[in-house]
Each structure stands twice: as structure tokens, then as C-alpha cells.
Design a protein around this motif. Structure first.
Motif, PDB file in Angstrom:
ATOM      1  N   SER A 282       0.877  68.678  69.054  1.00 59.07           N
ATOM      2  CA  SER A 282       2.588  68.113  69.214  1.00 59.07           C
ATOM      3  C   SER A 282       3.304  68.789  69.677  1.00 59.07           C
ATOM      4  N   ARG A 283       4.699  68.185  69.858  1.00 58.29           N
ATOM      5  CA  ARG A 283       5.983  68.602  70.641  1.00 58.29           C
ATOM      6  C   ARG A 283       6.327  68.420  69.834  1.00 58.29           C
ATOM      7  N   LEU A 284       6.790  67.653  68.891  1.00 50.84           N
ATOM      8  CA  LEU A 284       7.790  66.860  67.884  1.00 50.84           C
ATOM      9  C   LEU A 284       8.841  68.809  67.389  1.00 50.84           C
ATOM     10  N   ARG A 285      10.225  68.311  68.455  1.00 46.60           N
ATOM     11  CA  ARG A 285      11.004  69.166  67.848  1.00 46.60           C
ATOM     12  C   ARG A 285      12.255  68.607  66.763  1.00 46.60           C
ATOM     13  N   THR A 286      12.453  67.632  66.930  1.00 46.12           N
ATOM     14  CA  THR A 286      12.948  67.211  65.519  1.00 46.12           C
ATOM     15  C   THR A 286      13.118  65.699  65.297  1.00 46.12           C
ATOM     16  N   LEU A 287      13.320  66.013  63.519  1.00 46.52           N
ATOM     17  CA  LEU A 287      12.456  64.507  63.502  1.00 46.52           C
ATOM     18  C   LEU A 287      13.700  63.928  62.446  1.00 46.52           C
ATOM     19  N   LEU A 288      14.320  62.863  62.488  1.00 46.46           N
ATOM     20  CA  LEU A 288      15.040  61.977  61.643  1.00 46.46           C
ATOM     21  C   LEU A 288      14.834  61.131  61.040  1.00 46.46           C
ATOM     22  N   CYS A 289      14.577  61.176  59.574  1.00 38.35           N
ATOM     23  CA  CYS A 289      15.084  60.140  58.993  1.00 38.35           C
ATOM     24  C   CYS A 289      15.626  59.838  58.152  1.00 38.35           C
ATOM     25  N   LEU A 290      16.521  58.442  58.384  1.00 35.90           N
ATOM     26  CA  LEU A 290      17.633  58.052  57.810  1.00 35.90           C
ATOM     27  C   LEU A 290      17.679  56.395  57.522  1.00 35.90           C
ATOM     28  N   GLU A 291      18.709  56.587  56.046  1.00 33.55           N
ATOM     29  CA  GLU A 291      18.200  55.454  55.339  1.00 33.55           C
ATOM     30  C   GLU A 291      17.303  55.176  55.376  1.00 33.55           C
ATOM     31  N   CYS A 292      16.028  55.912  54.621  1.00 33.99           N
ATOM     32  CA  CYS A 292      14.695  54.981  54.380  1.00 33.99           C
ATOM     33  C   CYS A 292      14.484  54.829  53.603  1.00 33.99           C
ATOM     34  N   ASP A 293      14.017  53.483  53.407  1.00 35.91           N
ATOM     35  CA  ASP A 293      13.412  53.059  52.084  1.00 35.91           C
ATOM     36  C   ASP A 293      12.046  53.658  51.023  1.00 35.91           C
ATOM     37  N   VAL A 294      12.210  54.677  51.396  1.00 33.78           N
ATOM     38  CA  VAL A 294      11.489  55.751  50.923  1.00 33.78           C
ATOM     39  C   VAL A 294      11.919  56.785  49.832  1.00 33.78           C
ATOM     40  N   PRO A 295      11.210  57.051  48.717  1.00 33.67           N
ATOM     41  CA  PRO A 295      11.563  58.327  47.646  1.00 33.67           C
ATOM     42  C   PRO A 295      11.505  59.769  48.434  1.00 33.67           C
ATOM     43  N   GLY A 296      10.447  59.157  49.070  1.00 35.38           N
ATOM     44  CA  GLY A 296      10.600  61.372  49.666  1.00 35.38           C
ATOM     45  C   GLY A 296      10.142  61.383  51.442  1.00 35.38           C
ATOM     46  N   VAL A 297       9.708  62.388  52.092  1.00 33.31           N
ATOM     47  CA  VAL A 297       9.484  62.384  53.011  1.00 33.31           C
ATOM     48  C   VAL A 297       8.238  63.571  53.438  1.00 33.31           C
ATOM     49  N   ALA A 298       7.414  63.482  53.220  1.00 35.69           N
ATOM     50  CA  ALA A 298       6.453  64.361  53.404  1.00 35.69           C
ATOM     51  C   ALA A 298       5.711  64.720  54.749  1.00 35.69           C
ATOM     52  N   LEU A 299       6.251  66.085  54.975  1.00 38.49           N
ATOM     53  CA  LEU A 299       6.124  66.516  56.295  1.00 38.49           C
ATOM     54  C   LEU A 299       4.434  67.417  55.964  1.00 38.49           C
ATOM     55  N   VAL A 300       3.539  67.010  56.580  1.00 43.89           N
ATOM     56  CA  VAL A 300       2.139  67.818  55.838  1.00 43.89           C
ATOM     57  C   VAL A 300       1.731  68.726  57.233  1.00 43.89           C
ATOM     58  N   ARG A 301       2.488  68.358  58.515  1.00 49.49           N
ATOM     59  CA  ARG A 301       1.765  69.176  59.216  1.00 49.49           C
ATOM     60  C   ARG A 301       3.129  69.064  60.665  1.00 49.49           C
ATOM     61  N   ALA A 302       3.697  69.585  61.113  1.00 44.66           N
ATOM     62  CA  ALA A 302       4.857  69.547  61.920  1.00 44.66           C
ATOM     63  C   ALA A 302       5.051  70.733  62.591  1.00 44.66           C
ATOM     64  N   PRO A 303       3.562  71.254  63.922  1.00 41.11           N
ATOM     65  CA  PRO A 303       4.202  73.129  63.833  1.00 41.11           C
ATOM     66  C   PRO A 303       5.612  73.332  65.150  1.00 41.11           C
ATOM     67  N   SER A 304       5.638  72.511  65.650  1.00 38.00           N
ATOM     68  CA  SER A 304       6.709  72.678  66.501  1.00 38.00           C
ATOM     69  C   SER A 304       8.072  72.056  65.573  1.00 38.00           C
TER      70      SER A 304
END
Length: 387
Positions: free
Chosen positions: A122-144
Motif C-alpha cells: 500500500s502507498r497510502l500516506r494520508t488518511l482523513l476520517c472526518l466526522e465519522c459515525d463510528v466510536p473509533g478507527v482501527a489501523l490494523v496495518r498501514a505500512p506507508s
């Protein structure tokens, strides 16, 4: 594009996919897609509408694989999914994706956390989770992944706002709790309980408080927080309520010993109902959470505090920081621009507000008095600036 009928989406997707297949999109070239929904003001929309948008997007994603494999930037909004693994499926299908923005997204299950498990390539460098209807975000794997903005709106006692698995490149984190109802704002979180990264990994941390009157971060003893903030170089506290005494933030300085820059921005909109809202909690931290008497911070070089009104309120906190930071180079007390017609109109009706703003020329005596309150009797070479 508007997330409209699938046949329309498919025609556009296939054009992009064909361009990628034939080489008309150069290797490494930027391909950006922003998908918006047809309706506005969906905060209280029925779940069926949001799930419908999520299902339509999933159909588009799976029906145009070549187009999504070519994307480097993707922004979507107002998508709810039945499958908790929908975001993981997305990042796995978008192999070239470097920037992903998810706004107001969530799941049919209200306690499902948003899991991101990217493949090793994965090349993912930037992740924006904005105003999301969730109790949390789990980054299991995001190597970049280098930058992560976590904005959540639900609270669940057993689900941390963020959890971190394999994220070796992560350096910059923004945390933003936006409860649906003001009564939910009492929920406090200890950073040491969930901001678990490799020692000294995190370099930039932003804590966003929206316009809520309460601070959702709970003070804690430096010895517990130091492993989390030990490598921090820049700390940003944004949208702090204007009536809040900034001394609550001192516990962060005691833990972040390598901090070089502190930036504080006060919530400025006098046109908002939150401006005059009475604070209904005492944020005085326990003495064990504060830096001990005589504590000296040797890395802090620059402090900026910006607000629109009543700049002099910050003088006591600023003086404490000047005393504490022995190698401080510059402290700036700045007046924010309105940027809002409503605030400008309110100021015109309330002369006392206008007097609380420093303006040049004609504010020289007030500025000199404020600088003296900050520097008077303190041995420091720091430059104190009032803008």
C-alpha cells in the motif's frame, strides 16, 4: 462527481479505466476523484439513505476496477456500509491510493469501528476520517501511512477512538471528538490508553475540540503520558472554548519534553451559541498531573496563542510558559481575523467586544502593558509579540 445512477458512474469509470489500460495515464501520475451525494443536510437523514449511498458506491467500486486501481486521491462523504470491512476492501482495491478522505461515513452497526487493513504494498500516506459515525478507527496495518486524522462522533466504553497496529511511518496524528449532543461532551479519554505507538514515533499531534465547552482529553501524570509524547516536536490545540483557562494544558508540556512548538487557537465565533455558554465543569487538573515546581522545559522554542477577543486572558498562562521554557525564542499572542460576517455584525452591536481586540495603530499602551504582564520579573531572552 455526484454519486448518482450506476449507469452514469460506470460510463465515467470505464473511461478512466480505459485511459489507465492504454497508458494515457502516465505511471505515477495523479488521478483524483471526489464523490459527493445528491442531497444536502444529511446529519439527521434516515439510515436507509446513507446505506443506499454506501451500496451504490460499493457497486461502483467493484464494477470499475481499473479506474479505482489508477486512483491516487479519493474523497467520499455520507456513505454507510453494512460490511465493517468496507474500508479495508476499498484500500485493497485502490492499489495506487496515496490520499483517502472519508467524511461522515459509518456503518449499519452503531458500535462497529472503522478498520483499515492495507496490503504490504500500500502507498497510502494520508488518511482523513472526518466526522465519522463510528466510536473509533482501527489501523490494523498501514505500512506507508504518515498522517492520520481521526474524527469520531460516537462513544463506546470498550472501543478506543483510535488503535494502531502496523503503522511504522506514522508521524502526524489529529484527534477530533465531535459528539452529536452537547450532553455527551463529558466523556473523557486518556491519551496514554489508546495513542500507543512506538516510543518517540509521533512528532506532530493536533487535538481538536470543535466548539464544545468541555475538554475531552483527561489530564494524567507525566510518567504515564511520556511514552506516548516523548518524541513529540509540535503540539496544536485548536478550537478551545474562549472562557477556558489554558492552564489545563500544562500536563501535556510536562510529558512532551522534546516539544519545540506549541500552537493554541481559541474558538472565535461570537455568533455561535457556544460563545456565551457557561462552563459546567471544573478542568483544574490534579496537582499530580502538573509539572512539578521548578520544572524546566529545555526544548520548547516557539509558542503561539491566537484568539479573536480578550487576548489579555492568556497572559497568566503565557507567563507560566515563559518561566518554564528556559530556551524559548518567541511567544506570540495573536488576534485572529473574523472570517465570518456574523461575527463582524455581533462585534458592531457590542462595543465591549471591539475594545477587547488589539488593533494597530492606537493600541500601543495596551500592548506594552500585556507584554509587561508576561515578561515582568522573568529572566528570559524570549521575544514577546502581540499581533
Amino acid at each position: 462527481m455526484i454519486l448518482t445512477k450506476y449507469e452514469v458512474l460506470r460510463r465515467a469509470g470505464r473511461l478512466v479505466g480505459e485511459a489507465a489500460r492504454t497508458g494515457r495515464i502516465k505511471a505515477g501520475g495523479a488521478v483524483e476523484l471526489e464523490l459527493v451525494v445528491e442531497k444536502e443536510n444529511l446529519e439527521y437523514a434516515p439510515a436507509e439513505d446513507m446505506l443506499g449511498y454506501g451500496a451504490r458506491f460499493t457497486q461502483f467500486l467493484r464494477g470499475c476496477p481499473r479506474a479505482f486501481r489508477a486512483l491516487t486521491r479519493l474523497a467520499v462523504e455520507n456513505l454507510w456500509f453494512k460490511d465493517p470491512g468496507a474500508v479495508t476492501d476499498l484500500v485493497r482495491r485502490c492499489r495506487a491510493l496515496e490520499h483517502l478522505s472519508l467524511r461522515c461515513c459509518g456503518f449499519d452497526d452503531p458500535v462497529a469501528e472503522m478498520a483499515v487493513d492495507a496490503p504490504p504494498e500500500s502507498r497510502l500516506r494520508t488518511l482523513l476520517c472526518l466526522e465519522c459515525d463510528v466510536p473509533g478507527v482501527a489501523l490494523v496495518r498501514a505500512p506507508s501511512l504518515v498522517e492520520f486524522h481521526c474524527g469520531w462522533r460516537l462513544f463506546h466504553a470498550n472501543t478506543p477512538p483510535a488503535s494502531f497496529g502496523c503503522t511504522p511511518a506514522l508521524k502526524k496524528v489529529t484527534l477530533h471528538y465531535q459528539p452529536y449532543h452537547r450532553d455527551d461532551a463529558h466523556v473523557g479519554r486518556r491519551l496514554s490508553e489508546f495513542l500507543l505507538l512506538e516510543p518517540d514515533q509521533l512528532e506532530v499531534l493536533t487535538l481538536l475540540f470543535d466548539e464544545a465547552t468541555k475538554i475531552w482529553v483527561r489530564p494524567e501524570m507525566p510518567k504515564y503520558l511520556r511514552p506516548v509524547l516523548g518524541g513529540l516536536k509540535e503540539l496544536r490545540l485548536e478550537n478551545v472554548h474562549p472562557a477556558r483557562d489554558l492552564s489545563w494544558a500544562l500536563f501535556l508540556l510536562g510529558a512532551a519534553r522534546h516539544l519545540e512548538t506549541l500552537y493554541i487557537e481559541i474558538f472565535n465565533h461570537v455568533c455561535s451559541l457556544s460563545w456565551d455558554m457557561k462552563l459546567d465543569e471544573d478542568m483544574e487538573p490534579d496537582a499530580t498531573c502538573l509539572p512539578p515546581p521548578g520544572f524546566r522545559h529545555r526544548r520548547l522554542k516557539e509558542v503561539v496563542i491566537r484568539r479573536a477577543f480578550h487576548v489579555a486572558r492568556d497572559a497568566s498562562f503565557a507567563r507560566t510558559v515563559v518561566e518554564m521554557a528556559v530556551n524559548l525564542k518567541k511567544l506570540t499572542l495573536g488576534v485572529e481575523d473574523h472570517g465570518c460576517d456574523g461575527c463582524t455584525a455581533v462585534e458592531a452591536r457590542r462595543p465591549a467586544l471591539a475594545r477587547s481586540r488589539f488593533r494597530f495603530p492606537g493600541a500601543g499602551k495596551d500592548v506594552d502593558a500585556l507584554v509587561e504582564r508576561v515578561r515582568g520579573g522573568v529572566t528570559t531572552s524570549a521575544q514577546v509579540v502581540v499581533l
